[in-house]
Design an enzyme around this catalytic site. Sequence first.
Site, PDB file in Angstrom:
ATOM      1  N   CYS A   1       0.805  -1.214   0.000  1.00  0.00           N
ATOM      2  CA  CYS A   1       0.000   0.000   0.000  1.00  0.00           C
ATOM      3  C   CYS A   1       0.839   1.266   0.000  1.00  0.00           C
ATOM      4  O   CYS A   1       1.889   1.331   0.637  1.00  0.00           O
ATOM      5  CB  CYS A   1      -0.890   0.009   1.223  1.00  0.00           C
ATOM      6  SG  CYS A   1      -1.902  -1.462   1.360  1.00  0.00           S
TER       7      CYS A   1
ATOM      8  N   ARG B   1       6.396  -0.563  -5.323  1.00  0.00           N
ATOM      9  CA  ARG B   1       6.096  -1.331  -4.119  1.00  0.00           C
ATOM     10  C   ARG B   1       5.084  -2.442  -4.395  1.00  0.00           C
ATOM     11  O   ARG B   1       4.920  -3.339  -3.576  1.00  0.00           O
ATOM     12  CB  ARG B   1       5.550  -0.414  -3.018  1.00  0.00           C
ATOM     13  CG  ARG B   1       6.485   0.700  -2.616  1.00  0.00           C
ATOM     14  CD  ARG B   1       6.056   1.328  -1.320  1.00  0.00           C
ATOM     15  NE  ARG B   1       6.175   0.368  -0.237  1.00  0.00           N
ATOM     16  CZ  ARG B   1       7.260   0.204   0.514  1.00  0.00           C
ATOM     17  NH1 ARG B   1       8.301   0.953   0.305  1.00  0.00           N
ATOM     18  NH2 ARG B   1       7.298  -0.705   1.456  1.00  0.00           N
TER      19      ARG B   1
ATOM     20  N   TRP C   1      -2.765  -3.100  -1.550  1.00  0.00           N
ATOM     21  CA  TRP C   1      -2.478  -4.527  -1.686  1.00  0.00           C
ATOM     22  C   TRP C   1      -3.437  -5.192  -0.710  1.00  0.00           C
ATOM     23  O   TRP C   1      -3.343  -4.973   0.491  1.00  0.00           O
ATOM     24  CB  TRP C   1      -1.013  -4.813  -1.345  1.00  0.00           C
ATOM     25  CG  TRP C   1      -0.567  -6.142  -1.832  1.00  0.00           C
ATOM     26  CD1 TRP C   1      -1.009  -7.347  -1.397  1.00  0.00           C
ATOM     27  CD2 TRP C   1       0.376  -6.403  -2.864  1.00  0.00           C
ATOM     28  NE1 TRP C   1      -0.383  -8.342  -2.083  1.00  0.00           N
ATOM     29  CE2 TRP C   1       0.467  -7.808  -2.989  1.00  0.00           C
ATOM     30  CE3 TRP C   1       1.163  -5.608  -3.688  1.00  0.00           C
ATOM     31  CZ2 TRP C   1       1.319  -8.422  -3.909  1.00  0.00           C
ATOM     32  CZ3 TRP C   1       2.004  -6.220  -4.593  1.00  0.00           C
ATOM     33  CH2 TRP C   1       2.074  -7.599  -4.710  1.00  0.00           C
TER      34      TRP C   1
ATOM     35  N   GLU D   1      20.571 -17.210  13.135  1.00  0.00           N
ATOM     36  CA  GLU D   1      20.372 -15.947  12.411  1.00  0.00           C
ATOM     37  C   GLU D   1      20.921 -14.762  13.211  1.00  0.00           C
ATOM     38  O   GLU D   1      21.547 -13.860  12.652  1.00  0.00           O
ATOM     39  CB  GLU D   1      18.876 -15.772  12.094  1.00  0.00           C
ATOM     40  CG  GLU D   1      18.496 -14.498  11.376  1.00  0.00           C
ATOM     41  CD  GLU D   1      19.219 -14.283  10.055  1.00  0.00           C
ATOM     42  OE1 GLU D   1      19.880 -15.209   9.545  1.00  0.00           O
ATOM     43  OE2 GLU D   1      19.157 -13.156   9.538  1.00  0.00           O
TER      44      GLU D   1
ATOM     45  N   LYS E   1      23.881 -12.323  11.819  1.00  0.00           N
ATOM     46  CA  LYS E   1      23.747 -10.860  11.720  1.00  0.00           C
ATOM     47  C   LYS E   1      24.932 -10.180  12.382  1.00  0.00           C
ATOM     48  O   LYS E   1      25.522  -9.255  11.831  1.00  0.00           O
ATOM     49  CB  LYS E   1      22.453 -10.367  12.387  1.00  0.00           C
ATOM     50  CG  LYS E   1      21.182 -10.632  11.650  1.00  0.00           C
ATOM     51  CD  LYS E   1      20.952  -9.814  10.408  1.00  0.00           C
ATOM     52  CE  LYS E   1      21.494 -10.422   9.174  1.00  0.00           C
ATOM     53  NZ  LYS E   1      20.836 -11.510   8.519  1.00  0.00           N
TER      54      LYS E   1
ATOM     55  N   GLU F   1      28.355 -10.786  10.368  1.00  0.00           N
ATOM     56  CA  GLU F   1      28.534 -10.202   9.038  1.00  0.00           C
ATOM     57  C   GLU F   1      28.639  -8.675   9.046  1.00  0.00           C
ATOM     58  O   GLU F   1      29.303  -8.113   8.185  1.00  0.00           O
ATOM     59  CB  GLU F   1      27.464 -10.679   8.053  1.00  0.00           C
ATOM     60  CG  GLU F   1      26.084 -10.149   8.267  1.00  0.00           C
ATOM     61  CD  GLU F   1      25.091 -10.659   7.229  1.00  0.00           C
ATOM     62  OE1 GLU F   1      25.463 -10.848   6.074  1.00  0.00           O
ATOM     63  OE2 GLU F   1      23.921 -10.844   7.603  1.00  0.00           O
TER      64      GLU F   1
ATOM     65  N   HIS G   1      27.952 -30.614  25.056  1.00  0.00           N
ATOM     66  CA  HIS G   1      28.779 -31.564  24.298  1.00  0.00           C
ATOM     67  C   HIS G   1      30.036 -30.898  23.739  1.00  0.00           C
ATOM     68  O   HIS G   1      30.640 -31.406  22.801  1.00  0.00           O
ATOM     69  CB  HIS G   1      27.942 -32.192  23.179  1.00  0.00           C
ATOM     70  CG  HIS G   1      26.763 -32.953  23.704  1.00  0.00           C
ATOM     71  ND1 HIS G   1      26.875 -34.146  24.380  1.00  0.00           N
ATOM     72  CD2 HIS G   1      25.441 -32.648  23.721  1.00  0.00           C
ATOM     73  CE1 HIS G   1      25.680 -34.566  24.762  1.00  0.00           C
ATOM     74  NE2 HIS G   1      24.793 -33.664  24.369  1.00  0.00           N
TER      75      HIS G   1
HETATM   76  O1  M6R Z   1      19.444 -13.617  -2.111  1.00  0.00           O
HETATM   77  P1  M6R Z   1      19.485 -14.803  -1.216  1.00  0.00           P
HETATM   78  O2  M6R Z   1      18.398 -14.813  -0.198  1.00  0.00           O
HETATM   79  O3  M6R Z   1      19.513 -16.102  -1.972  1.00  0.00           O
HETATM   80  O4  M6R Z   1      20.850 -14.683  -0.423  1.00  0.00           O
HETATM   81  C1  M6R Z   1      21.286 -15.717   0.410  1.00  0.00           C
HETATM   82  C2  M6R Z   1      22.432 -15.252   1.262  1.00  0.00           C
HETATM   83  O5  M6R Z   1      23.505 -14.845   0.483  1.00  0.00           O
HETATM   84  C3  M6R Z   1      22.016 -14.100   2.192  1.00  0.00           C
HETATM   85  O6  M6R Z   1      20.933 -14.446   2.983  1.00  0.00           O
HETATM   86  C4  M6R Z   1      23.194 -13.699   3.093  1.00  0.00           C
HETATM   87  O7  M6R Z   1      23.453 -14.721   4.019  1.00  0.00           O
HETATM   88  C5  M6R Z   1      22.911 -12.366   3.780  1.00  0.00           C
HETATM   89  N1  M6R Z   1      24.063 -11.547   3.743  1.00  0.00           N
HETATM   90  C6  M6R Z   1      22.495 -12.538   5.196  1.00  0.00           C
HETATM   91  O8  M6R Z   1      22.260 -11.343   5.839  1.00  0.00           O
END
Ligand code: M6R
Length: 613
Positions: free
Chosen positions: A2, A27, A74, A486, A490, A493, A509
């Site tokens: 929307c 969008r 949407w 995840e 985050k 990276e 373990h």
């Molecule tokens: O475009 P995709 O979802 O296929 O990408 C997969 C990974 O390269 C992507 O999720 C990557 O791990 C990110 N940098 C994570 O934040």
Amino acid sequence: MCGIVGYIGPRDATPIILNGLKRLEYRGYDSAGLAVLQNSHIEVRRDVGKLARLATLVEGSPVSGQVGIGHTRWATHGEPSARNAHPHLGMTGEVVVVHNGIVENFLELREELSAEGAVFNSDTDTEVIVHLVERYLSGGKSLAEAARKAFAHLKGAHGIVLLSSREPDKIVAARIGNAGGVVVGLGEGEMFVASDMPAILEHTRRVVFLESRQMAVITRDGLALQGLDGRHLEYQVHQVSWDPIAAEKGAYRHFMQKEIHEQVRSLTDTIAGRVDFEKGRVRLPELNLTPDVAQGIEKIFITACGTAAHAGMVGKVLIERIARIPVEVDIASEFRYRDPIVDEGAVVLAISQSGETADTLAAMEEGRRKGARLWSIINVIGSQAMRIADGYISMQTGPEIGVASTKAYTAPLVDLYMLAILLGELRGVLDNKTRHRLVNDLRLVPDLAGQCLDREPQVEAVARALVHTKHCIYLGRGINMPTAYEGALKLKEISYVHAEGYPAGEMKHGPIALVDREMPVVVIAPRDPWYEKMFSQIEQARARGGTVIALATDGDEQAASVADHVLWLPETPWMLSPVTAVIPLQLLAYHIASLRGLDVDQPRNLAKSVTVE
Ligand code: M6R
């Protein structure tokens, strides 16, 4: 997804609104409309389909005036159609409204308003807003007061813009929660309002961003800002850069931060058009899933990379629990090299934001070669993963620019939840009552995400405490084990801190040997079916001197008493808890990286789309 545009000033509002909506076309939407105050009378034009159809409608039946609002919709409640398209006019014809978000309590409100004599002309949740405003206007309130009283009834997160022929010299705009932004553009003797800046950038670079629970009364000469409690508020005018990319960032420092905050809206859009709350049903038409196909599925292989693979791990729990189909999750770069046992009874489901990740595409090809049905969940429409699949689900999150994936993680979680419900229904393993409950829970998701975002200052304080850390362990279990992966991904990276996600039960373990005073341990312990087990992990980490950061549900005093820091989560139905649990972890990684002064949006060595093996 929307979009909203509004105008008040000396010029004709119609072309300004149509052009503004055009700039929001990227969008995505399924219908569009506008309302213009013409000779003291509100004229509405709306139609299903693309803006070109609305433009043709307006050409055939012209409308012009100096105040107007427009919308691209949407669908969330009710099919895409002209009668469900916004703007929605009230019974008196004196008030008209456009809206982004989901009115969580619309069924109750509709019943209440119908009992008072309101007649509904659409299937939308939005229509309750206009009836509520009319209720208070007829009681003698001013437009601003009537709007404020009406907004007090709404549960959920919303962006709302309305006008009335009773007070033709104003537009009222409000933001409640985080259902996307509301931005007011300041011109010379004219004012603009929009959900997104591209809609108004050709007219002005001076803007005011509404915060949650703020309402602006806009006249052609300016705006008055107030809280939804009626308090007068000061506002700050931002000068937006001429660089369209920078302008898109709005008030945020980085795209990643903006995209984290966009999740209320992206989750609303993810549900949009796919859920019938009254019938308790999910529709995923692009998947081409018939009852025969659903019943013939023997196994699903989810394949993806990075963040998308973590979403797939949550999907495994959901599909196995809800639809009772066995699911394997394969990292795409491994799938084709292990000669997987895949045949015609299998579905290979690829998840990819870009839809162009080389390993994911190769895994899909392997599935195709072995005769499997191919599905994909993608964000980029037209990408290869969409084109080569037999059916797809689009994430509907809008473009994701930050390299670290955030909104393109939570959207597929919801897609997989909806897919599990649809499969469960088509295979006859889901009773009516459970299906209704599961579908109904989807209504809560955008607002729960918004509640997580409202707690950003607390997360930032924890980030300050951890800013110099060199290592970090994330522990999760069950449906939130992937949340640990995840969260750790985050952090590593974007902040370059060594972080490991681990299944909590595996700690003893080996990895527990790492825990000492220098090792922060993030324990993901919402009130899900694994809570008790997770709680003992908090105690074990604590006993070894580790700094414990617990992700716990509001009111969990037990967790608060043993953790060094708590990241609080709103109570969430457990199957949707990975959606809320990840948001503080995204914010934590973001703030640590940002406090370290790093290039959050383009971390070293990483690309947004990995098109090589
Ligand atoms: O475009 P995709 O979802 O296929 O990408 C997969 C990974 O390269 C992507 O999720 C990557 O791990 C990110 N940098 C994570 O934040």
